[in-house]
Design an enzyme around this catalytic site. Structure first.
Site, PDB file in Angstrom:
ATOM      1  N   GLY A  53      24.267   7.434  29.168  1.00 21.29           N
ATOM      2  CA  GLY A  53      25.522   7.922  28.616  1.00 21.29           C
ATOM      3  C   GLY A  53      25.276   8.871  27.467  1.00 21.29           C
ATOM      4  O   GLY A  53      24.214   8.824  26.833  1.00 21.29           O
ATOM      5  N   GLN A  63      27.077  13.650  19.959  1.00 24.77           N
ATOM      6  CA  GLN A  63      25.615  13.597  20.023  1.00 24.77           C
ATOM      7  C   GLN A  63      24.991  14.960  20.320  1.00 24.77           C
ATOM      8  O   GLN A  63      23.782  15.131  20.201  1.00 24.77           O
ATOM      9  CB  GLN A  63      25.153  12.596  21.096  1.00 24.77           C
ATOM     10  CG  GLN A  63      25.474  11.160  20.737  1.00 24.77           C
ATOM     11  CD  GLN A  63      24.949  10.224  21.800  1.00 24.77           C
ATOM     12  OE1 GLN A  63      25.613   9.993  22.799  1.00 24.77           O
ATOM     13  NE2 GLN A  63      23.745   9.708  21.608  1.00 24.77           N
ATOM     14  N   CYS A  70      19.994   3.996  22.032  1.00 30.27           N
ATOM     15  CA  CYS A  70      20.823   5.189  21.911  1.00 30.27           C
ATOM     16  C   CYS A  70      19.929   6.423  21.859  1.00 30.27           C
ATOM     17  O   CYS A  70      18.903   6.408  21.179  1.00 30.27           O
ATOM     18  CB  CYS A  70      21.656   5.097  20.632  1.00 30.27           C
ATOM     19  SG  CYS A  70      22.730   6.511  20.369  1.00 30.27           S
ATOM     20  N   LEU A  71      20.334   7.471  22.583  1.00 32.81           N
ATOM     21  CA  LEU A  71      19.530   8.698  22.603  1.00 32.81           C
ATOM     22  C   LEU A  71      19.434   9.335  21.215  1.00 32.81           C
ATOM     23  O   LEU A  71      18.524  10.113  20.963  1.00 32.81           O
ATOM     24  CB  LEU A  71      20.120   9.704  23.600  1.00 32.81           C
ATOM     25  CG  LEU A  71      20.055   9.299  25.083  1.00 32.81           C
ATOM     26  CD1 LEU A  71      20.764  10.338  25.947  1.00 32.81           C
ATOM     27  CD2 LEU A  71      18.616   9.114  25.537  1.00 32.81           C
ATOM     28  N   HIS A  84      29.922   1.613  24.166  1.00 36.52           N
ATOM     29  CA  HIS A  84      28.948   2.308  23.317  1.00 36.52           C
ATOM     30  C   HIS A  84      29.343   3.780  23.132  1.00 36.52           C
ATOM     31  O   HIS A  84      29.381   4.292  22.012  1.00 36.52           O
ATOM     32  CB  HIS A  84      27.553   2.182  23.951  1.00 36.52           C
ATOM     33  CG  HIS A  84      26.469   2.912  23.230  1.00 36.52           C
ATOM     34  ND1 HIS A  84      25.406   2.266  22.631  1.00 36.52           N
ATOM     35  CD2 HIS A  84      26.263   4.241  23.002  1.00 36.52           C
ATOM     36  CE1 HIS A  84      24.609   3.178  22.059  1.00 36.52           C
ATOM     37  NE2 HIS A  84      25.106   4.378  22.281  1.00 36.52           N
ATOM     38  N   GLU A  85      29.662   4.451  24.250  1.00 30.91           N
ATOM     39  CA  GLU A  85      29.966   5.884  24.171  1.00 30.91           C
ATOM     40  C   GLU A  85      31.296   6.141  23.471  1.00 30.91           C
ATOM     41  O   GLU A  85      31.427   7.095  22.714  1.00 30.91           O
ATOM     42  CB  GLU A  85      29.968   6.520  25.571  1.00 30.91           C
ATOM     43  CG  GLU A  85      28.638   6.447  26.321  1.00 30.91           C
ATOM     44  CD  GLU A  85      27.433   6.903  25.502  1.00 30.91           C
ATOM     45  OE1 GLU A  85      27.573   7.777  24.622  1.00 30.91           O
ATOM     46  OE2 GLU A  85      26.345   6.359  25.741  1.00 30.91           O
ATOM     47  N   HIS A 104      30.980   6.192  19.785  1.00 24.44           N
ATOM     48  CA  HIS A 104      30.468   7.459  19.246  1.00 24.44           C
ATOM     49  C   HIS A 104      31.605   8.403  18.858  1.00 24.44           C
ATOM     50  O   HIS A 104      31.474   9.183  17.915  1.00 24.44           O
ATOM     51  CB  HIS A 104      29.603   8.175  20.292  1.00 24.44           C
ATOM     52  CG  HIS A 104      28.157   7.769  20.288  1.00 24.44           C
ATOM     53  ND1 HIS A 104      27.326   7.961  19.198  1.00 24.44           N
ATOM     54  CD2 HIS A 104      27.383   7.209  21.243  1.00 24.44           C
ATOM     55  CE1 HIS A 104      26.105   7.526  19.501  1.00 24.44           C
ATOM     56  NE2 HIS A 104      26.111   7.058  20.728  1.00 24.44           N
TER      57      HIS A 104
HETATM   58 ZN    ZN Z   1      24.516   6.283  21.711  1.00 24.85          ZN
END
Ligand code: ZN
Length: 156
Positions: free
Chosen positions: A46, A51, A89-90, A131-132, A135
């Site tokens: 995701g 991000q 998380c990226l 999670h997304e 953000h």
């Molecule tokens: Zn993340």
């Protein structure tokens, strides 16, 4: 296809609240395509627009069941039953932690054609959706996680 560089923890954009999308046009569709490319390049499940430095309420997810593109997503129902699961998380590479998330959520969003739809997610998809969407409000998994630790290869 363009891909973005992913903003890392410490970048203030990750803590800002994203604005609702007001126009679904070619620019937005290009953003979604590039976000998906960036997510796949990074082997993520995701990615949210903040991000990649874009403060718009846009998310892409693929938990192995195909690409989901969500515009202005909102959680409309979430199950009270929460389960603890490993998350990373990226924007925080190399770090994982355990986060309580609802086992099942229903999200309402718009697709790239501007059509409203609902998606029901369970398990990993429910976790990715929560999670997304966090953000988009400047919330990171480390705010909710316990037992933060370096990622082991089998958890990535
Ligand atoms: Zn993340």
């Amino acid at each position: 296809m363009d891909s973005f560089s992913i903003r890392l923890y410490g970048d203030p954009v990750l803590r800002k609240k994203a604005e609702p999308v007001t126009k679904i046009d070619a620019t937005l569709r290009r953003l979604l395509r590039s976000m998906a490319q960036t997510m796949y390049d990074a082997d993520g499940v995701g990615l949210a627009a903040p991000q990649v430095g874009v403060l718009q309420r846009v998310v892409v997810i693929d938990v192995g069941e195909g690409l989901l593109e969500l515009i202005n997503p909102e959680i409309i129902t979430s199950e009270d039953d929460k389960e603890l699961g490993v998350e990373g998380c990226l924007s925080l590479p190399g770090l994982v932690g355990d986060v309580y998330r609802s086992q099942k959520v229903t999200v309402r969003a718009f697709n790239v054609q501007g059509k409203e739809f609902k998606i029901e997610g369970e398990g990993l998809l429910a976790r990715a959706l929560q999670h997304e969407l966090d953000h988009l409000d400047g919330v990171l998994f480390i705010d909710k996680a316990q037992n933060l630790r370096p990622a082991q290869s089998q958890e990535e």
